[in-house]
Scaffold this motif. Structure first.
Motif, mmCIF file in Angstrom:
data_model
loop_
_atom_site.group_PDB
_atom_site.id
_atom_site.type_symbol
_atom_site.label_atom_id
_atom_site.label_comp_id
_atom_site.label_asym_id
_atom_site.label_seq_id
_atom_site.Cartn_x
_atom_site.Cartn_y
_atom_site.Cartn_z
ATOM 1 N N THR A 48 5.769 5.727 5.588
ATOM 2 C CA THR A 48 4.899 6.715 6.243
ATOM 3 C C THR A 48 3.471 6.173 6.297
ATOM 4 O O THR A 48 3.159 5.169 5.656
ATOM 5 N N ASP A 49 2.614 6.867 7.017
ATOM 6 C CA ASP A 49 1.198 6.500 7.028
ATOM 7 C C ASP A 49 0.645 6.419 5.596
ATOM 8 O O ASP A 49 -0.089 5.500 5.247
ATOM 9 N N ALA A 50 1.024 7.403 4.781
ATOM 10 C CA ALA A 50 0.489 7.495 3.413
ATOM 11 C C ALA A 50 0.987 6.363 2.521
ATOM 12 O O ALA A 50 0.278 5.914 1.624
ATOM 13 N N LYS A 51 2.209 5.888 2.776
ATOM 14 C CA LYS A 51 2.812 4.901 1.864
ATOM 15 C C LYS A 51 2.793 3.478 2.422
ATOM 16 O O LYS A 51 3.210 2.548 1.732
ATOM 17 N N PHE A 52 2.337 3.312 3.658
ATOM 18 C CA PHE A 52 2.475 2.019 4.338
ATOM 19 C C PHE A 52 1.823 0.864 3.558
ATOM 20 O O PHE A 52 2.414 -0.207 3.413
ATOM 21 N N ALA A 53 0.626 1.116 3.057
ATOM 22 C CA ALA A 53 -0.091 0.046 2.346
ATOM 23 C C ALA A 53 0.683 -0.411 1.116
ATOM 24 O O ALA A 53 0.783 -1.612 0.848
ATOM 25 N N VAL A 54 1.245 0.541 0.383
ATOM 26 C CA VAL A 54 1.992 0.215 -0.834
ATOM 27 C C VAL A 54 3.364 -0.363 -0.481
ATOM 28 O O VAL A 54 3.769 -1.405 -0.992
ATOM 29 N N ASP A 55 4.062 0.317 0.414
ATOM 30 C CA ASP A 55 5.432 -0.088 0.753
ATOM 31 C C ASP A 55 5.474 -1.449 1.442
ATOM 32 O O ASP A 55 6.310 -2.287 1.121
ATOM 33 N N VAL A 56 4.587 -1.635 2.414
ATOM 34 C CA VAL A 56 4.701 -2.805 3.297
ATOM 35 C C VAL A 56 3.637 -3.866 2.985
ATOM 36 O O VAL A 56 3.970 -5.019 2.737
ATOM 37 N N LEU A 57 2.369 -3.471 3.007
ATOM 38 C CA LEU A 57 1.308 -4.473 2.873
ATOM 39 C C LEU A 57 1.292 -5.091 1.479
ATOM 40 O O LEU A 57 0.960 -6.263 1.316
ATOM 41 N N ALA A 58 1.661 -4.312 0.468
ATOM 42 C CA ALA A 58 1.668 -4.828 -0.900
ATOM 43 C C ALA A 58 3.053 -5.330 -1.324
ATOM 44 O O ALA A 58 3.251 -5.685 -2.487
ATOM 45 N N ALA A 59 3.999 -5.356 -0.395
ATOM 46 C CA ALA A 59 5.360 -5.769 -0.747
ATOM 47 C C ALA A 59 5.381 -7.212 -1.236
ATOM 48 O O ALA A 59 4.682 -8.076 -0.703
ATOM 49 N N ALA A 60 6.205 -7.449 -2.273
ATOM 50 C CA ALA A 60 6.319 -8.805 -2.817
ATOM 51 C C ALA A 60 7.085 -9.706 -1.856
ATOM 52 O O ALA A 60 6.900 -10.918 -1.834
ATOM 53 N N GLN A 61 7.934 -9.091 -1.050
ATOM 54 C CA GLN A 61 8.777 -9.862 -0.136
ATOM 55 C C GLN A 61 8.214 -9.806 1.277
ATOM 56 O O GLN A 61 7.492 -8.887 1.617
ATOM 57 N N PRO A 62 8.571 -10.787 2.112
ATOM 58 C CA PRO A 62 8.276 -10.660 3.540
ATOM 59 C C PRO A 62 8.877 -9.352 4.042
ATOM 60 O O PRO A 62 9.906 -8.916 3.534
#
Ligand SMILES: [Zn+2]
Length: 158
Positions: free
Chosen positions: A56-70
């Motif tokens: 979601t918009d709220a979780k995007f930074a944590v879920d995707v941008l900070a993801a350890a994996q590609p």
């Protein structure tokens, strides 16, 4: 929206193969290589239905941008027929790349901020990230093979 929230909070019970402790784990966390809370052995999450992480918009930074994996993000709208065509392809990639890449999706209808931030002009659009950086943009309906090749290219870089 109520339904979606319930889906986000869905949890699994995974028994540790080493010590037998039953670990409760939010389903979305099975992408994060979970460990047993007691003995810290890696939990065997194989066999649980793998599906793209709904972000979601709220979780995007944590879920995707900070993801350890590609990370691959499928920008979609529930009413778009081309998105419905691409959806099973993305589901399949989530299974295929489990442990190697994070496959997620975001509904642009209820999450307009992230789509705007990345200049999404239409759906379906796929964005590939590595270490928080946008590496590749793919627009329209593509074959699973084509997406897979591109994703493997991004994984090799890391
Ligand atoms: Zn254990």
């Amino acid at each position: 929206m109520k339904f979606k929230k319930a889906m986000d909070q869905e949890s699994l019970i995974i028994e540790c193969l080493r010590c037998g402790t039953r670990n409760r784990l939010p389903r979305v966390r099975i992408h994060d290589k979970p460990h047993c809370g007691k003995c810290h052995a890696p939990l065997d999450v194989h066999g649980f239905a793998v599906r793209p992480l709904e972000t979601t918009d709220a979780k995007f930074a944590v879920d995707v941008l900070a993801a350890a994996q590609p990370s691959l993000v499928f920008f979609y709208s529930p009413t778009c027929p081309y998105c419905r065509m691409l959806s099973p392809v993305i589901d399949e990639l989530a299974v295929k790349f489990e442990g190697a890449a994070l496959i997620s999706r975001i509904n642009v209808t209820v999450n307009p901020v992230t789509a705007q931030q990345f200049g999404i002009q239409g759906v379906p659009t796929l964005l590939l990230f590595r270490e928080g950086k946008l590496m590749k943009r793919m627009v329209g309906v593509l074959s699973g093979d084509e997406i897979e090749r591109t994703l493997k290219g991004i994984i090799k870089l890391s």
